[in-house]
Design a protein around this motif. Structure first.
Motif, PDB file in Angstrom:
ATOM      1  N   ILE A   1       0.803  -1.227   0.000  1.00 15.37           N
ATOM      2  CA  ILE A   1       0.000   0.000   0.000  1.00 15.37           C
ATOM      3  C   ILE A   1       0.837   1.279   0.000  1.00 15.37           C
ATOM      4  N   ALA A   2       2.107   1.188   0.392  1.00 19.78           N
ATOM      5  CA  ALA A   2       2.875   2.439   0.526  1.00 19.78           C
ATOM      6  C   ALA A   2       4.150   2.443  -0.309  1.00 19.78           C
ATOM      7  N   VAL A   3       5.069   1.550   0.030  1.00 22.79           N
ATOM      8  CA  VAL A   3       6.417   1.666  -0.543  1.00 22.79           C
ATOM      9  C   VAL A   3       6.395   1.501  -2.061  1.00 22.79           C
ATOM     10  N   LEU A   4       5.853   0.380  -2.510  1.00 18.04           N
ATOM     11  CA  LEU A   4       5.903   0.090  -3.947  1.00 18.04           C
ATOM     12  C   LEU A   4       5.050   1.062  -4.774  1.00 18.04           C
ATOM     13  N   PRO A   5       3.802   1.359  -4.348  1.00 13.70           N
ATOM     14  CA  PRO A   5       3.034   2.343  -5.137  1.00 13.70           C
ATOM     15  C   PRO A   5       3.715   3.710  -5.202  1.00 13.70           C
ATOM     16  N   ALA A   6       4.375   4.120  -4.090  1.00 10.08           N
ATOM     17  CA  ALA A   6       5.059   5.427  -4.100  1.00 10.08           C
ATOM     18  C   ALA A   6       6.184   5.407  -5.134  1.00 10.08           C
ATOM     19  N   ILE A   7       6.965   4.326  -5.124  1.00 13.20           N
ATOM     20  CA  ILE A   7       8.075   4.240  -6.094  1.00 13.20           C
ATOM     21  C   ILE A   7       7.513   4.181  -7.514  1.00 13.20           C
ATOM     22  N   PHE A   8       6.419   3.417  -7.673  1.00 14.80           N
ATOM     23  CA  PHE A   8       5.834   3.282  -9.014  1.00 14.80           C
ATOM     24  C   PHE A   8       5.334   4.639  -9.516  1.00 14.80           C
ATOM     25  N   THR A   9       4.751   5.428  -8.605  1.00 13.70           N
ATOM     26  CA  THR A   9       4.256   6.748  -9.011  1.00 13.70           C
ATOM     27  C   THR A   9       5.414   7.617  -9.515  1.00 13.70           C
ATOM     28  N   LEU A  10       6.526   7.577  -8.778  1.00  5.07           N
ATOM     29  CA  LEU A  10       7.697   8.346  -9.199  1.00  5.07           C
ATOM     30  C   LEU A  10       8.195   7.870 -10.572  1.00  5.07           C
ATOM     31  N   VAL A  11       8.221   6.547 -10.728  1.00  8.72           N
ATOM     32  CA  VAL A  11       8.694   5.985 -11.998  1.00  8.72           C
ATOM     33  C   VAL A  11       7.735   6.362 -13.124  1.00  8.72           C
ATOM     34  N   ALA A  12       6.417   6.331 -12.820  1.00 13.24           N
ATOM     35  CA  ALA A  12       5.415   6.655 -13.843  1.00 13.24           C
ATOM     36  C   ALA A  12       5.549   8.114 -14.286  1.00 13.24           C
ATOM     37  N   VAL A  13       5.729   9.016 -13.290  1.00 14.17           N
ATOM     38  CA  VAL A  13       5.892  10.437 -13.624  1.00 14.17           C
ATOM     39  C   VAL A  13       7.161  10.615 -14.474  1.00 14.17           C
ATOM     40  N   ALA A  14       8.224   9.933 -14.030  1.00 15.37           N
ATOM     41  CA  ALA A  14       9.477  10.025 -14.782  1.00 15.37           C
ATOM     42  C   ALA A  14       9.282   9.497 -16.192  1.00 15.37           C
ATOM     43  N   TYR A  15       8.522   8.410 -16.324  1.00 12.89           N
ATOM     44  CA  TYR A  15       8.295   7.824 -17.655  1.00 12.89           C
ATOM     45  C   TYR A  15       7.592   8.833 -18.566  1.00 12.89           C
ATOM     46  N   TRP A  16       6.544   9.487 -18.021  1.00 11.67           N
ATOM     47  CA  TRP A  16       5.783  10.438 -18.844  1.00 11.67           C
ATOM     48  C   TRP A  16       6.670  11.592 -19.311  1.00 11.67           C
ATOM     49  N   ARG A  17       7.469  12.105 -18.376  1.00 12.82           N
ATOM     50  CA  ARG A  17       8.351  13.222 -18.721  1.00 12.82           C
ATOM     51  C   ARG A  17       9.389  12.778 -19.762  1.00 12.82           C
ATOM     52  N   LEU A  18       9.966  11.596 -19.476  1.00 13.01           N
ATOM     53  CA  LEU A  18      11.008  11.096 -20.379  1.00 13.01           C
ATOM     54  C   LEU A  18      10.431  10.762 -21.753  1.00 13.01           C
ATOM     55  N   ALA A  19       9.215  10.196 -21.767  1.00 13.91           N
ATOM     56  CA  ALA A  19       8.591   9.828 -23.041  1.00 13.91           C
ATOM     57  C   ALA A  19       8.280  11.080 -23.858  1.00 13.91           C
ATOM     58  N   ALA A  20       7.839  12.155 -23.144  1.00  8.31           N
ATOM     59  CA  ALA A  20       7.547  13.405 -23.845  1.00  8.31           C
ATOM     60  C   ALA A  20       8.829  13.983 -24.443  1.00  8.31           C
ATOM     61  N   ARG A  21       9.889  13.934 -23.636  1.00  7.74           N
ATOM     62  CA  ARG A  21      11.175  14.455 -24.110  1.00  7.74           C
ATOM     63  C   ARG A  21      11.687  13.617 -25.295  1.00  7.74           C
ATOM     64  N   MET A  22      11.493  12.289 -25.175  1.00  8.77           N
ATOM     65  CA  MET A  22      11.934  11.418 -26.257  1.00  8.77           C
ATOM     66  C   MET A  22      11.181  11.753 -27.541  1.00  8.77           C
ATOM     67  N   SER A  23       9.885  12.005 -27.381  1.00  8.90           N
ATOM     68  CA  SER A  23       9.047  12.313 -28.537  1.00  8.90           C
ATOM     69  C   SER A  23       9.542  13.584 -29.224  1.00  8.90           C
ATOM     70  N   GLU A  24       9.853  14.600 -28.373  1.00  4.65           N
ATOM     71  CA  GLU A  24      10.374  15.850 -28.935  1.00  4.65           C
ATOM     72  C   GLU A  24      11.713  15.614 -29.613  1.00  4.65           C
ATOM     73  N   GLY A  25      12.555  14.829 -28.954  1.00  3.86           N
ATOM     74  CA  GLY A  25      13.883  14.528 -29.492  1.00  3.86           C
ATOM     75  C   GLY A  25      13.795  13.833 -30.833  1.00  3.86           C
ATOM     76  N   LEU A  26      12.888  12.868 -30.920  1.00  2.00           N
ATOM     77  CA  LEU A  26      12.727  12.131 -32.180  1.00  2.00           C
ATOM     78  C   LEU A  26      12.238  13.063 -33.285  1.00  2.00           C
ATOM     79  N   ALA A  27      11.281  13.973 -32.894  1.00  2.90           N
ATOM     80  CA  ALA A  27      10.742  14.909 -33.881  1.00  2.90           C
ATOM     81  C   ALA A  27      11.850  15.830 -34.393  1.00  2.90           C
ATOM     82  N   GLU A  28      12.715  16.295 -33.436  1.00  3.69           N
ATOM     83  CA  GLU A  28      13.821  17.171 -33.831  1.00  3.69           C
ATOM     84  C   GLU A  28      14.770  16.447 -34.780  1.00  3.69           C
ATOM     85  N   ARG A  29      15.031  15.138 -34.447  1.00  5.67           N
ATOM     86  CA  ARG A  29      15.945  14.372 -35.302  1.00  5.67           C
ATOM     87  C   ARG A  29      15.365  14.200 -36.700  1.00  5.67           C
ATOM     88  N   ARG A  30      14.039  13.938 -36.717  1.00  4.29           N
ATOM     89  CA  ARG A  30      13.395  13.734 -38.019  1.00  4.29           C
ATOM     90  C   ARG A  30      13.437  15.029 -38.844  1.00  4.29           C
TER      91      ARG A  30
END
Lengths: 447, 353
Positions: B199-228
């Motif tokens: 109920i606490a430890v793993l969901p908290a870590i997962f939330t952090l990872v999920a937020v990081a994933y969204w930010r990183l995925a958005a940045r990756m998307s921008e990066g790919l668009a710039e490369r293209r």
């Protein structure tokens, strides 16, 4: 003095005079020398600073375990795994000798007994196992009346009559590899007892000198008792459950009812009210065996009652009597009715469970149903439909409680389902609208 | 002279151009999102949306369940039965929680597979790949710790099996097994430990990872668009994030809720209150358990489970290091991923039988 009094570690202070066996083969020794020797040994050990014990030193096992001859080595190996080995009861407890002597001279001790005779074995074992003070040091719950019971048993009496095939302790318990009764592989574990008894009692050659049949073990294997024991029902009897363990007694017509009664109290009470009570007494029948059988005790199922034409239990005696047959059929009909009602209620409960429905109070209602059904068995022993009727009614009422509880939850579930269908419809509509909107937005935009 | 009453001034908009932006400084608005364009069928985006919705469902249903669940060895089973039988809609909420958990594990598998097959682990997506993989491990742990909570015989069996799997990890296996179970074997300490992690430890870590994933995925998307753009390569067809993708994401969210509630209603999870069930591992660990079960007692002089555990750990590390091992995204990697997935699926089916 009896042989067992020479056993070191079993205590020479015990008086076994009252248990002197009726056979004459035990060798007697002069006590004074032995007592003096013991006192000297005790004094020497006290000076050395350690107290003597039955298992303080066991040169016998150390030496025998290193021997290359399997016959001599296996005894030591088996002993190590045995209950005696685990409790540190050394070889000299049964064989005598000098356990402190690491040489072959240990065998030269005056009390050394490499092979106790069959007549001696019960007293060797009984030497310790009838001494409550000694036994409770190892297992306070172990009984100490085995020797006494064995002496009055068919086995003990047989041996007293010089029947050398009569079973002694080692025939059932093993010799060096004796295990506690709770051990699953012990020959005296409840699940193993039929096999242990059957070893002799199913052997026509071994039983040739007796008038005993040899089909008891095979009959028991078909019995309701065997099924109950295999299913782990507490108290389900193997051979010793009815015949006793050490005080094994062949049952006769007069005693069988008394054997069944301690476990089947309710049935026994109803039998007292049945017309069979006086008839069986007059004919010299046992209370239970004519209907249920002896070793192949049949389960208390409906088939036991009627089926006169199909060889049912009643048909064994009532071939022509119209009234007993009619009563049996009436009882059978009532039992079938109760069983059908109970099964239907259980089926409804199981189906509800399989559908994930949690029915409040279902467990207790099913327990009530089981209790009511269990009362049918004893009640039918009175062989009186008017006495069975209230119990059948109780089963139907208990089944009704189960069915009603399930029906109430099913009704509530139906209401929930209606709400769910409405919510699902709305969600599906929303999903459809979103997809439609998404497609429309995509189409309106120029490529 | 009558003075003219001052006319009401129109409400001035701030620099952000939105009510919320004025007050929070958040500048992400519809207009900004409308300028972003993405591919219309990028599976990993929909899997991520579904995972986020499932996580929200898990949190909501989990809060409801935690109001009635008692996390101690003597009361846990009774409280689960109470939730399923005496609490209104308790079994439905429990079913939603369990199905959402299973679907979240499946979603994370789908996300990782999509990233692998679409070769998005390549530069600049290395961290996205690691975040997704870590997220998969986390949701597996969340699901497992949740499966222990009913504290039935089968739940304890599952805990014991997972403890065995943890012990098979080389070097740290014994310590890891002890850490997972709260002792050398399943005991009273296992349940509170599993509850705390669930109920606490793993969901908290997962939330952090999920937020990081969204930010990183958005940045990756921008990066790919710039490369293209730099390479002069344009996607054959794109859609704006708003409103096109937003509409699809809402539709996916509604579909996820619909599926979870339907499963919870029509395929409810019956609380295992009887005990003594056939020993089966959780489905998401069945393949690993099956390999361990069939492993010979000794492999190359190493105890079988430890050997298998070592091999599996090595495979996991290789998969995590994929962006650095295969920076160009070769076809072999795709085929290996598909073959590996088919093997895992076959072992899962075999292990659950």
């Amino acid at each position: 003095m009896a042989y067992s009094e020479h056993i070191p570690g079993c205590g020479a202070e015990r008086s076994l005079g009252h248990l002197t066996p009726p056979w004459p083969s035990v060798r007697r020794r002069r006590p004074a020398r032995l007592v003096l020797a013991w006192l000297a040994a005790l004094a020497a050990l006290a000076v050395l600073g350690w107290a003597p014990s039955a298992h303080a030193q066991n040169e016998c096992v150390r030496c025998h375990a290193s021997l290359s001859e399997k016959r001599l080595r296996s005894a030591a190996d088996a002993w190590r795994q045995s209950v005696h080995g685990k409790d540190g009861i050394g070889c000299f407890g049964c064989h005598g000798g000098d356990p402190a002597d690491p040489t072959v001279r240990a065998h030269l001790a005056e009390n050394f007994k490499p092979h106790p005779t069959r007549q001696e074995i019960p007293l060797v074992c009984g030497g310790c196992h009838q001494d409550a003070r000694y036994i409770r040091r190892f297992n306070a719950s172990l009984p100490v009346d085995q020797l006494t019971l064995w002496q009055i048993s068919g086995h003990g009496v047989g041996l007293a009559r010089a029947d050398s095939s009569a079973a002694v302790c080692t025939d059932c318990h093993g010799i060096h590899d004796i295990l506690g009764q709770a051990e699953p592989t012990s020959p005296v574990n409840d699940r193993m007892v039929p096999q242990t008894c059957g070893k002799c009692h199913s052997d026509a050659a071994a039983m040739s000198g007796t008038k005993l049949p040899t089909d008891q073990a095979s009959g028991w294997k078909r019995s309701a008792h065997a099924k109950a024991l295999a299913a782990g029902v507490p108290g389900a009897p193997a051979c010793n459950g009815c015949h006793g363990g050490h005080g094994e007694l062949a049952q006769t017509a007069g005693t069988i009812g008394r054997v069944c009664r301690p476990c089947h109290k309710a049935e026994a009470q109803e039998v007292e009210r049945s017309p069979h009570k006086t008839a069986f007494a007059r004919l010299g029948f046992s209370d239970c065996v004519p209907c249920h059988g002896a070793h192949d005790v049949a389960a208390a199922a409906g088939a036991l009652l009627v089926s006169v034409s199909q060889g049912g239990a009643c048909a064994r005696c009532h071939t022509k009597d119209e009234k007993p047959q009619a009563t049996a059929k009436q009882l059978q009909g009532m039992l079938d009715d109760a069983a059908r009602t109970g099964d239907e209620a259980r089926r409804a409960a199981n189906e509800a469970g399989a559908r994930g429905m949690s029915v409040p109070g279902l467990e207790s209602a099913l327990a009530e149903l089981r209790t009511a059904e269990h009362r049918l068995g004893p009640a039918v022993h009175a062989l009186d439909p008017s006495l069975l009727e209230p119990e059948v009614t109780a089963v139907k009422e208990a089944a009704g409680v189960v069915t009603k509880a399930v029906a109430q939850v099913e009704d509530a579930r139906k209401t929930e389902r209606l709400g769910y269908y409405a919510a699902t419809g709305l969600l599906a509509l929303l999903f459809g609208l979103l997809v439609w909107k998404s497609v429309r937005v995509a189409r309106r935009r120029p490529a | 002279m009558a003075t003219r009453a001052p006319t009401a001034q129109p409400r001035a908009r701030g620099a952000s151009g939105s009510w919320l932006g004025d007050r929070t400084g958040w500048t992400v608005g519809a207009a900004r999102l409308a300028t972003h364009r993405i591919g219309p069928w990028e599976v990993e985006r929909y899997a991520a949306v579904a995972a986020a919705v499932l996580m929200l469902l898990l949190v909501a249903s989990g809060i409801a369940l935690s109001m009635h669940y008692r996390p101690n060895a003597t009361e846990a089973r009774g409280s689960v039965v109470e939730i399923a039988s005496a609490i209104p809609f308790g079994n439905l909420v429990r079913g939603v929680h369990q199905w959402a958990s299973d679907l979240l594990v499946a979603c994370m598998w789908a996300l990782c597979l999509a990233l692998c097959l679409r070769r998005l682990y390549r530069r600049p997506g290395e961290l996205v790949w690691l975040a997704a993989l870590f997220g998969l491990l986390l949701v597996t742990q969340i699901a497992f710790t949740g499966a222990v909570l009913p504290w039935t015989a089968s739940a304890r069996d599952q805990a014991r099996m997972v403890g065995g799997m943890a012990r098979s990890v080389p070097l740290i296996g014994e310590g890891l097994g002890h850490f997972v179970l709260g002792g050398p074997d399943v005991g009273a300490a296992t349940l509170p430990r599993a509850y705390g992690f669930h109920i606490a430890v793993l969901p908290a870590i997962f939330t952090l990872v999920a937020v990081a994933y969204w930010r990183l995925a958005a940045r990756m998307s921008e990066g790919l668009a710039e490369r293209r753009t730099a390479a002069g390569v344009a996607l054959p067809r794109t859609i704006p994030v708003y409103p096109d993708f937003a509409l699809r994401a809402v539709a996916v969210s509604v579909a996820v809720v619909l599926v979870v509630v339907s499963l919870a209603t029509f395929l409810p999870r019956v609380p295992g209150i009887t005990g003594g069930e056939v020993e089966t591992p959780p489905w998401y660990l069945a393949f690993f358990h099956q390999i361990l079960r069939k492993s010979p007692p000794d492999l190359l002089g190493i105890p079988g489970p430890q050997f298998i555990g070592g091999v599996m750990t090595a495979i996991l590390l290789v998969v995590a290091a994929l962006p650095f091992i295969d920076p160009r995204g070769s076809k072999v990697t795709r085929w290996l991923a598909l073959v590996g997935l088919a093997g895992i699926a076959a072992l899962t089916v075999y292990g659950l039988q």
